[in-house]
Design a protein around this motif. Structure first.
Motif, mmCIF file in Angstrom:
data_model
loop_
_atom_site.group_PDB
_atom_site.id
_atom_site.type_symbol
_atom_site.label_atom_id
_atom_site.label_comp_id
_atom_site.label_asym_id
_atom_site.label_seq_id
_atom_site.Cartn_x
_atom_site.Cartn_y
_atom_site.Cartn_z
ATOM 1 N N GLN A 118 0.829 -1.205 0.000
ATOM 2 C CA GLN A 118 0.000 0.000 0.000
ATOM 3 C C GLN A 118 0.862 1.253 0.000
ATOM 4 O O GLN A 118 0.598 2.195 -0.758
ATOM 5 N N LEU A 122 1.031 4.255 -2.817
ATOM 6 C CA LEU A 122 0.816 5.667 -2.512
ATOM 7 C C LEU A 122 2.000 6.518 -2.943
ATOM 8 O O LEU A 122 1.830 7.631 -3.459
ATOM 9 N N VAL A 144 -6.097 12.646 -0.790
ATOM 10 C CA VAL A 144 -6.924 11.739 0.014
ATOM 11 C C VAL A 144 -8.387 11.872 -0.390
ATOM 12 O O VAL A 144 -9.101 10.871 -0.549
ATOM 13 N N ILE A 153 -7.897 5.258 2.894
ATOM 14 C CA ILE A 153 -6.621 5.972 2.959
ATOM 15 C C ILE A 153 -6.824 7.273 3.725
ATOM 16 O O ILE A 153 -7.693 8.074 3.393
ATOM 17 N N ASP A 157 -1.539 8.221 6.302
ATOM 18 C CA ASP A 157 -0.977 7.272 5.343
ATOM 19 C C ASP A 157 -0.232 8.007 4.230
ATOM 20 O O ASP A 157 0.864 7.611 3.821
#
Length: 461
Positions: A118, A122, A144, A153, A157
């Motif tokens: 993940q 990102l 986001v 998310i 993060d």
């Protein structure tokens, strides 16, 4: 009391930032030129993909496929490359390509880390959002908000992914402001502690004062000696304000418009330019052979990637077309009379009408071009703020600038219009604008002051 045990089954749904979603996001923000390069790379890596216009040039017929016995076809299929250069198990991913780009350079560093899937996804999104100078073009909150909420998310993060990106070479990449860019580089700078501390203070809060050149005032604000400020200034001058400077291509990019604006039956309409839209397909015969032969997982993955890439291309074209149609619908006078008739329009206006996020509209208009009766225009040019009056009679800043330029071009020789007089004339037309704003717009148009225009007219008379 007897202890009781129970078995409870809960169904929970979760989504991942899939390669398909990442690819769709990336394709939407690519220019036509960059998209062509992506497609060329995909065609080399995936033998199941083919470009339709490679096989059917204009005026030519498509040759019939030659019948190949199944036994002769299968060995060639087995020899196809089975690994994509960005797969995690690919040992060749760290080898630099012949024509390295900043994105390639950053992705190789990313794949050398131990980041989870993940976080890696990102960081890739952030890399794709970098502008030509190496800065992020969107805030963490915007990214986001733009991602599907089902992914879960959060801002933390994205910040973790950002910190990882900002640790890569070149130093300062992934910054959101000039101040942050310089601060990232200062962390790795080799200088005395006092000089570093002073430099950090300057880039954090006093860049404007530093630019003014008033060292004495800056030293007084920081509470330190001028010599220390000068040393910190010298250190800051060695930093790179544009981290991606050395990665920018010097080759001029040929612009092919994504959209054609035409007048059809008395109405302006936006159409996709088929010449700028790659036409890809999956080789049907090979796909049928794969089904018959029971291909291995690697081959099926290539087939899935081929279909996913085609879907991403279709989604990109559909999104750009929807946005362009809404722009044309709201700005018909621009295409009829020219850019001077541009009306105020914001990203949020289009986003609300199409039920999209503002960042999606931004990606769909940045480096996307429309062929209009007045030339090729970037789609984001049609967005402008309102000036003067409110409501339907509001004028855009661009149209006001054009009006000011025309007023000056038509002014009597030897009697130039002052900024104040121009403001009065505009107000008589219903456009309320301050004199200093007139001066600002005049300077943006490269026009001299009234005094200099008068002096120049007197010399040339």
């Amino acid at each position: 009391m007897q202890a009781r045990q129970s078995l409870e089954i809960r169904q929970q749904q979760s989504l991942a930032l899939t390669p398909q979603l990442q690819q769709s996001i990336r394709f939407l923000q690519l220019s036509t030129h960059d998209l062509d390069q992506e497609i060329s790379q995909a065609l080399m890596e995936n033998p199941l993909l083919e470009r339709e216009d490679d096989f059917a040039a204009e005026g030519e017929s498509v040759p019939q496929a030659t019948e190949v016995p199944e036994q002769d076809a299968l060995p060639s299929l087995m020899e196809w490359p089975s690994r994509s250069p960005l797969r995690e198990d690919d040992d060749t991913r760290l080898e630099a390509p012949q024509e390295d780009t900043l994105r390639d350079h950053l992705l190789r560093q990313l794949h050398a880390t131990h980041a989870q899937a993940q976080e890696r996804a990102l960081v890739t999104l952030l890399i794709d959002d970098l502008d030509d100078n190496g800065y992020l073009s969107m805030s963490m909150e915007e990214i986001v908000d733009w991602l599907p909420p089902e992914l879960g998310i959060e801002a933390d993060d994205m910040l973790c992914a950002l910190r990882l990106l900002q640790s890569f070479d070149p130093l300062g990449v992934g910054a959101r402001t000039l101040s942050e860019c310089l601060a990232l580089q200062l962390r790795q700078a080799d200088a005395p502690t006092e000089v570093l501390a002073c430099a950090h203070q300057i880039v954090a809060s006093h860049l404007d004062m530093l630019a003014s050149g008033n060292t004495a005032r800056l030293a007084a604000s920081l509470g330190c000696g001028r010599e220390l400020v000068q040393a910190a200034h010298a250190l800051i001058l060695r930093l790179e304000p544009k981290p991606a400077r050395n990665w920018s291509s010097n080759v001029a990019e040929y612009i092919r418009p994504d959209i054609l604006v035409r007048k059809v039956r008395g109405r302006w309409e936006a159409l996709l330019n088929s010449a700028a839209l790659p036409r890809l397909s999956v080789n049907r015969q090979y796909e049928a052979w794969l089904d018959q032969a029971g291909a291995d997982q690697a081959m099926r993955q290539q087939l899935q990637q081929a279909h996913g890439l085609i879907r991403s291309l279709q989604q990109r074209g559909s999104t750009i077309l929807r946005v362009a149609r809404e722009i044309v619908l709201r700005q018909p006078e621009v295409f009829e009379y020219g850019m001077d008739r541009l009306r105020p329009m914001r990203l949020r206006d289009i986003a609300g009408a199409l039920e999209m996020h503002e960042s999606t509209i931004s990606r769909a208009t940045k480096r996307k071009y429309a062929q209009t009766p007045w030339g090729v225009v970037e789609l984001n040019t049609f967005f402008d703020t309102a000036v003067g009056s409110d409501g339907d009679d509001a004028a855009s800043a661009r149209s006001v600038r054009g009006r000011i330029a025309r007023m000056i071009a038509e002014e009597p020789v030897g009697s130039p219009l002052s900024d104040g007089r121009i403001a009065e004339l505009l107000e008589a037309e219903g456009i309320r604008i301050a004199r200093r704003t007139v001066a600002k717009y005049r300077e943006m148009e490269g026009i001299e002051t009234a005094q200099r225009r008068k002096a120049r007219a007197a010399v040339t008379a």
